[in-house]
Scaffold this active site. Structure first.
Site, PDB file in Angstrom:
ATOM      1  CG  ASP A 203      -9.787   7.551   6.832  1.00 15.53           C
ATOM      2  OD1 ASP A 203      -8.717   7.498   6.172  1.00 15.53           O
ATOM      3  OD2 ASP A 203      -9.828   7.803   8.051  1.00 15.53           O
TER       4      ASP A 203
ATOM      5  CD  GLU B 200      -6.612   5.125   2.652  1.00 14.06           C
ATOM      6  OE1 GLU B 200      -7.577   5.163   3.446  1.00 14.06           O
ATOM      7  OE2 GLU B 200      -5.433   5.031   3.042  1.00 14.06           O
TER       8      GLU B 200
ATOM      9  CE  LYS C   4      -6.444   8.902   8.052  1.00 16.57           C
ATOM     10  NZ  LYS C   4      -7.067   7.840   8.848  1.00 16.57           N
TER      11      LYS C   4
ATOM     12  CE  LYS D 116      -3.068   2.684   3.098  1.00 21.88           C
ATOM     13  NZ  LYS D 116      -3.916   2.682   4.320  1.00 21.88           N
TER      14      LYS D 116
ATOM     15  CG  ASP E  70      -1.812   5.428   4.960  1.00 24.06           C
ATOM     16  OD1 ASP E  70      -1.615   4.396   5.635  1.00 24.06           O
ATOM     17  OD2 ASP E  70      -2.915   5.742   4.489  1.00 24.06           O
TER      18      ASP E  70
ATOM     19  NE  ARG F  25     -10.544  -1.369   4.281  1.00 23.41           N
ATOM     20  CZ  ARG F  25     -11.099  -1.512   5.489  1.00 23.41           C
ATOM     21  NH1 ARG F  25     -12.228  -2.160   5.622  1.00 23.41           N
ATOM     22  NH2 ARG F  25     -10.514  -1.011   6.558  1.00 23.41           N
TER      23      ARG F  25
ATOM     24  CG  ASP G 140      -5.480   7.980   4.601  1.00 22.14           C
ATOM     25  OD1 ASP G 140      -6.429   8.551   4.021  1.00 22.14           O
ATOM     26  OD2 ASP G 140      -5.617   7.000   5.369  1.00 22.14           O
TER      27      ASP G 140
END
Ligand code: BES
Ligand code: MN
Ligand code: ZN
Length: 491
Positions: free
Chosen positions: A338, A340, A268, A256, A279, A342, A261
């Site tokens: 959020d 995201e 967030k 990933k 991230d 996956r 993010d």
């Protein structure tokens, strides 16, 4: 990139000890035995080492500890470091001791009198791992602050150097990972990330960058839906290392790489959002492992794939409630923008299996806050559909001193992903949040693919220093995955 300080391996030279600059390290066993160099240091310092060994304090020290005597008499060094270590100490213990020495070292030369210590190469790896700082953006620190030399004196330096060579490739891979993870998001954009990976062509890796138009053609709509609110273009980078038998199915590593993010429209909270520069930690580890494998010329076929995107809110960002189609063909109702990671991984994982028919697949991601609630910062969450691969990984992680703990999967968790209008939702609610995230990924794993998902949200970057790294990015996983490759995929 920040390279680990080069380490020299020289033949033991007791006569050079008196004049050595910086720090001088000698070894004493936990039961108080001085080796040759420790005896010489004792003589030079008029008995200081023996007085320490005979003191009450010595009874309290444990193997692996370092006790420093400042400005010792009879020698030029500014410190004499006494390393208490058993002659048969294990690899992880010696490595941690090396890390302690590197921490003491600062920018001074470090001279280690390792005598006939069997694990001297591990000591070198410990030094190299811990001898790291991220100061690219500190104007007061010179770009190439002259880091003090590291010299390990040993009775058979050639042998130790040969053992150390592949180990030091691990340190260089981990430093590469840390540099990527520590880098702020205005510097490490998706484009900059891809450029840094392309530079690894010089190491013999095959590197290919898939651009948005390529990803469109492949149908990677869930990945693209994450990046569509950002001005930075989404990319997938494919790194191939073909050191094994021609045609043998590779191990696939998938990372990933969310360079930042914000949460997207499901924004967030402001507090702590700056931490989301890390991230892309999964992609960082995949990149570091590929570097290590190339540097040590691993006799294995491994392909690394990273999904590089930025999750931003904007007028054309994905909305909560949007439904998108994955490369596999399954549709996803995006309840929360959020969640995201996956969405990025599922397309890259499907592509990896479709194109490479891998013998095994391991994905890494800073996927959920819930894994931090469950396991804290000492263990990554391990999810798998294959006991053999999973146990081999857990063994490798343990041998490398990298915490990893297996978590469950099961139909009940998968059921929580049911959507009213699409094939699935991208979130399963708060209970078991890391597990439902893993279940989501599992829907994109073919039955015949042995697979591990590593949720590294708690271990990729730390607020305090760890055994092998200063505060910030750790490089967790580079060593364990490198060992897994050598245990399971190398002839
Ligand atoms: N990148 C985060 C997870 C994360 C949290 C990584 C803390 C490192 C430290 C991930 O994309 C995320 O936001 N996950 C959500 C999922 C939720 C919306 C289902 C989370 O964990 O809150
Ligand atoms: Mn998120
Ligand atoms: Zn994320």
């Amino acid at each position: 990139m920040s390279m680990p300080t080069p380490i020299q391996f020289l033949e033991t030279d007791l006569d050079a000890m008196a004049e050595a600059n910086g720090r001088l390290v000698v070894m004493v066993t936990p039961d108080g035995k001085l080796d040759q160099a420790a005896r010489r240091a004792n003589r030079l310092s008029k008995g200081a080492v023996a007085r320490f060994v005979e003191s009450d304090g010595f009874d309290k020290v444990k193997s692996g500890q370092v006790v420093s005597l400042g400005w010792p008499a009879g020698m030029a060094a500014e410190a004499l470091d006494i390393l208490i270590i058993a002659r048969n100490a294990g690899a992880v213990e010696i490595r941690k001791a090396g890390a302690k020495l590197a921490k003491l070292k600062g920018d001074k030369p470090l001279n280690v009198m390792a005598g006939n210590l069997k694990g001297a190469a591990e000591l070198a790896l410990g030094i190299a791992l811990r001898d790291y700082s991220f100061n690219n953006h500190k104007t007061s620190e010179k770009a190439d602050a002259e880091a003090g030399d590291v010299t390990i004196y040993h009775n058979v330096p050639e042998d130790i150097q040969a053992v150390a060579k592949p180990l030091l490739a691990v340190a260089e891979g981990a430093h590469f990972t840390r540099d990527l993870v520590n880098e702020p998001a205005n510097v490490l954009t998706t484009t900059e990330f891809a450029n840094r990976l392309e530079e690894m062509k010089s190491l013999g890796l095959k590197i290919e960058v898939l651009e948005e138009k390529d990803l469109e053609k492949l149908g990677m709509r869930t990945l693209l839906s994450v990046g569509q609110g950002s001005d930075s273009p989404s990319k997938v980078v494919v790194m191939e290392w073909n050191g094994g038998e021609k045609g043998a199915a590779p191990l696939a590593l998938v990372g990933k790489g969310v360079v930042f993010d914000t949460g997207g429209i499901s924004l967030k909270p402001a507090g702590g959002m700056e931490d989301m520069t890390m991230d892309m930690g999964g992609a960082g580890v995949v990149s570091g492992v590929m570097r290590t494998l190339a540097l040590r010329g691993a006799k294995a076929n491994v392909v690394g794939l990273v999904g590089l995107v930025e999750n931003m809110p904007s007028g054309n960002a994905t909305r909560p409630g949007d439904v998108v189609k994955s490369m596999k063909g399954d549709t996803v109702e995006i309840i929360n923008t959020d969640a995201e990671g996956r969405l990025v991984l599922c397309d890259v994982m499907w592509y990896a299996q479709d194109r490479f028919k891998p013998a095994g697949m391991i994905d890494l991601a800073t996927l959920t806050g819930a894994i931090i609630v469950g396991l804290g910062h000492d263990n990554a969450g391990v999810f798998s559909n294959d006991d053999r691969l999973c146990n081999a990984f857990l063994k490798a992680a343990e041998a490398e001193g990298e915490g990893a703990w297996r978590m469950p999967l099961g139909q009940g968790y998968d059921d929580l992903l049911k959507s009213r209008i699409a094939d699935m939702k991208n979130v399963g609610g708060r209970p078991g949040g890391s597990i439902t995230a893993a279940q989501f990924l599992k829907r994109f794993v073919k039955d015949e693919t042995p697979w591990i998902h590593l949720d590294i949200a708690g271990v990729a970057s730390l607020k305090s220093e760890s055994d092998y790294a200063p505060k910030g990015a750790t490089g967790w996983g580079v060593a364990a995955l490198n060992r897994l490759v050598s245990d399971m995929f190398e002839s």
